[in-house]
Design an enzyme around this catalytic site. Sequence first.
Site, PDB file in Angstrom:
ATOM      1  CG  HIS A  73      -3.444   3.329   0.607  1.00  0.00           C
ATOM      2  ND1 HIS A  73      -3.664   2.760  -0.631  1.00  0.00           N
ATOM      3  CD2 HIS A  73      -3.679   2.356   1.529  1.00  0.00           C
ATOM      4  CE1 HIS A  73      -4.003   1.493  -0.464  1.00  0.00           C
ATOM      5  NE2 HIS A  73      -4.020   1.222   0.831  1.00  0.00           N
TER       6      HIS A  73
ATOM      7  CB  CYS B  63      -0.937   0.010   1.202  1.00  0.00           C
ATOM      8  SG  CYS B  63      -2.081  -1.387   1.243  1.00  0.00           S
TER       9      CYS B  63
ATOM     10  CG  ASN C 232      -6.711  -1.159  -0.754  1.00  0.00           C
ATOM     11  OD1 ASN C 232      -5.820  -0.789  -1.511  1.00  0.00           O
ATOM     12  ND2 ASN C 232      -6.487  -1.454   0.515  1.00  0.00           N
TER      13      ASN C 232
END
Length: 340
Positions: free
Chosen positions: A267, A117, A297
């Site tokens: 993020h 991430c 995501n």
Amino acid sequence: MIKSIIKGIGHYVPEHIVTNEDLAQRMTTSDEWITERTGIKERRHRKNRYDAEETTAYLGFRAAEKAIANAGLTAENIDYIIFATLSPDYYFPGCGVQLQEMLGCNTVGALDVRNQCSGFVYAMSVANAFIKSGAYKNILVVGAEIHSFGLDFSDEGRGVSVIFGDGAGAIVLSATEAEEAGDILAFNMHSEGKYAEELCVKFPGTKYGWSDRLLKEPEAITNQEIYPLMNGNFVFKHAVTRFPETMLEALEKAGKTIEDLALFIPHQANLRIAQFIQNKMNLPEEKVFNNIQKYGNTTAASIPLALSEAIESGAVKRGDLVLLSAFGSGFTWGSVLFEF
């Protein structure tokens, strides 16, 4: 003085849209359950779960093409490639060399970043250091992921599989000495490896086994080894602590305050995390950009994908102060603060 500017940007996502209702046909879940916990309404998956053509490198290639064109450059102008992903086409080699071939670049260096991430923030920080050292002039920085091939679409895996999507984003980071140009003002990168197994994929690897184990004792390999494993509440608690720390560190290094920001792009891990950070940092809604509702995501792709859409929509304009921050598996976290 050499500055690092974002000269071009682009993103790409597969055409196939998977809604929460679609997932409810495959597991015990609902649009209400997913939306309440994550804020996600839909995500993109490549249409064929096992597709040798629409790979992570290919998604990165499509985003990179757009970024290079947006910069007014050609592949021959790119003198280094940094590719961030947790879902490479091969265990090795990495996607960077595949992208070099797809674009038809010269025999430039290609570096892969495996920080999940936080991958794009790490990659952008490395590119900035190369630019300011004078080593390179135009660095292609890519974040791309295909999660859909490796998710557990059963009730056992629903806590993870409803979150992730496929996509890619890319920037061309270039050197300039123009006084009026923007610049990367500050960055930071952090890690805390003692929590590695709170968010991870265990198999294959030198700790949990390799292909010989799969052949010799397939019945002994569990879903918790081969599919992503996430301690959701634990990750959430750490994320909402580390996000403000890395944000403030970047601002303080540059002599800026939270009020100076034109836009904060976190993020895209979970809309609830972003909203928590927004409230904690007293940021008005118009200063926070989220698109997780549409894409889920996308890990290393989430920040460049969101930045690309923010620029396209006019939410980011030349001269704006923008902060990118990420937290994820590792644990790793970090930020990049720049004037666009």
